[in-house]
Design an enzyme around this catalytic site. Structure first.
Site, short mmCIF file in Angstrom:
data_model
loop_
_atom_site.label_atom_id
_atom_site.label_comp_id
_atom_site.label_asym_id
_atom_site.label_seq_id
_atom_site.Cartn_x
_atom_site.Cartn_y
_atom_site.Cartn_z
N TYR A 153 0.82 -1.21 0.00
CA TYR A 153 0.00 0.00 0.00
C TYR A 153 0.86 1.26 0.00
O TYR A 153 2.04 1.24 0.36
CB TYR A 153 -0.90 0.03 1.24
N PHE B 167 2.73 9.64 3.43
CA PHE B 167 3.06 9.54 4.85
C PHE B 167 3.46 8.12 5.23
O PHE B 167 4.02 7.89 6.29
CB PHE B 167 1.89 10.01 5.73
N ASP B 168 3.18 7.15 4.35
CA ASP B 168 3.58 5.77 4.64
C ASP B 168 3.51 4.96 3.35
O ASP B 168 2.68 5.24 2.48
CB ASP B 168 2.67 5.15 5.69
N ILE C 295 -7.32 1.04 11.39
CA ILE C 295 -8.35 2.08 11.37
C ILE C 295 -9.63 1.56 10.71
O ILE C 295 -9.59 0.65 9.88
CB ILE C 295 -7.85 3.34 10.62
N TYR D 273 -7.78 8.74 11.82
CA TYR D 273 -7.19 9.07 13.12
C TYR D 273 -7.87 10.25 13.81
O TYR D 273 -7.35 10.75 14.82
CB TYR D 273 -5.70 9.35 12.95
N PHE E 93 -5.50 5.91 0.37
CA PHE E 93 -4.70 4.69 0.30
C PHE E 93 -4.90 3.99 -1.04
O PHE E 93 -6.04 3.83 -1.50
CB PHE E 93 -5.08 3.70 1.40
#
Length: 296
Positions: A194, A204-205, A222, A248, A270
């Protein structure tokens, strides 16, 4: 976060009285002559900058401690650990402290020669902590307002794309590839690749950066993921647009390395490839995608 800041500051023997002094320096530097004057003096400024850099490098080399015993190594490690902890907390709370005075406060206090008594230290840190809390709250409100507006705009535009579906919870998704395997349930542990981005496109990831898939129990992530990954089969790809209430919420997370930080009320995006379900025989071999594939 407020109590954490107070605990960190009050329990510390370091006086951060000159926090923000860099801002004062910046203001003074902004009083420099106009561009034409700066350009005319560019060669002189460059030489001066180079001289300062060389002097600083030489000073740093001269200041380096020589570590030759285990006791020295232990003491150095304690100091290094403390510095990393303090540096991380200052950066996380966006606090700028004058390092010269920070280090002087530490060294002089360790020698029993602090220029401030304990009551003065407490009073200064109490006032400092209050100011930091106020600034943090103002920053939180600003970020939340901006992120809420940006998220609503992004979701509104995303909804116009062909194939986009919005669920009752508010999750938005687009199946890019249905996949040929079974759909996971909330009780399953999934194997995925992902990329997670903010609405402005900053990452961010990303599991691809680790060169291996990630494995998550769907009931331990989440809400947007728990719901969204069940909508595609093994071998499939899906794009999830997750509103803050399914991500979040008002929490924030510091940046990891060169990745973007997550600030309050962020809508998260995502792109997920479901490679397999843990303990299932059927699993899609993981392969590093091309940049073109990641951009889809």
């Amino acid at each position: 976060m407020k109590s954490f800041i107070k605990m960190t500051l009050v329990s510390s023997a370091i006086v951060l009285a000159l926090a923000g002094c860099d801002d004062k320096k910046t203001t003074e530097e902004n009083k420099a002559p106009a561009t034409t004057t700066a350009t005319a003096n560019s060669a002189e400024n460059t030489n001066a900058t180079e001289s300062k850099t060389e002097a600083a490098t030489a000073q740093n080399s001269a200041d380096k401690a020589t570590i030759s015993t285990d006791a020295q190594k232990e003491a150095y490690a304690l100091g290094s650990s403390f510095a990393n902890y303090m540096k991380s907390n200052l950066e996380q709370n966006e606090v700028t402290a004058d390092q010269e005075y920070l280090i002087s406060g530490f060294n002089e206090t360790m020698r029993g020669a602090s220029q401030l008594n304990q009551d003065e230290v407490k009073n200064v840190l109490d006032a400092f902590g209050k100011r930091i809390q106020e600034e943090s709250q103002a920053r939180f409100e600003k970020q939340k307002t901006e992120n809420t507006a940006a998220g609503e705009k992004y979701r509104e535009d995303f909804a116009k794309q062909e194939g986009v579906i919005k669920t009752k919870s508010g999750l938005m998704y687009k199946v890019l590839n249905e996949g040929t395997g079974r759909h996971p349930t909330a009780e399953d542990t999934v194997i995925v690749h992902y990329v997670g981005t903010l609405t402005d496109g900053r990452t961010f990831d990303s599991s691809y950066d680790h060169n291996e898939p990630a494995t998550f129990p769907l009931n331990g992530v989440i809400k947007g993921w728990t719901e969204g990954i069940q909508l595609v089969g093994v071998g499939g790809k899906i794009k999830l647009v997750v509103p803050p209430e399914l991500a979040y919420g008002d929490q924030s997370f510091p940046a990891q390395g060169d990745k973007a930080r997550i600030t309050p009320a962020s809508t998260l995006v995502f792109d997920v490839e479901l490679l397999g379900i843990d303990n299932d025989k059927e699993e899609i071999p993981a392969s590093a995608p091309s940049k073109a594939d990641q951009a889809k």
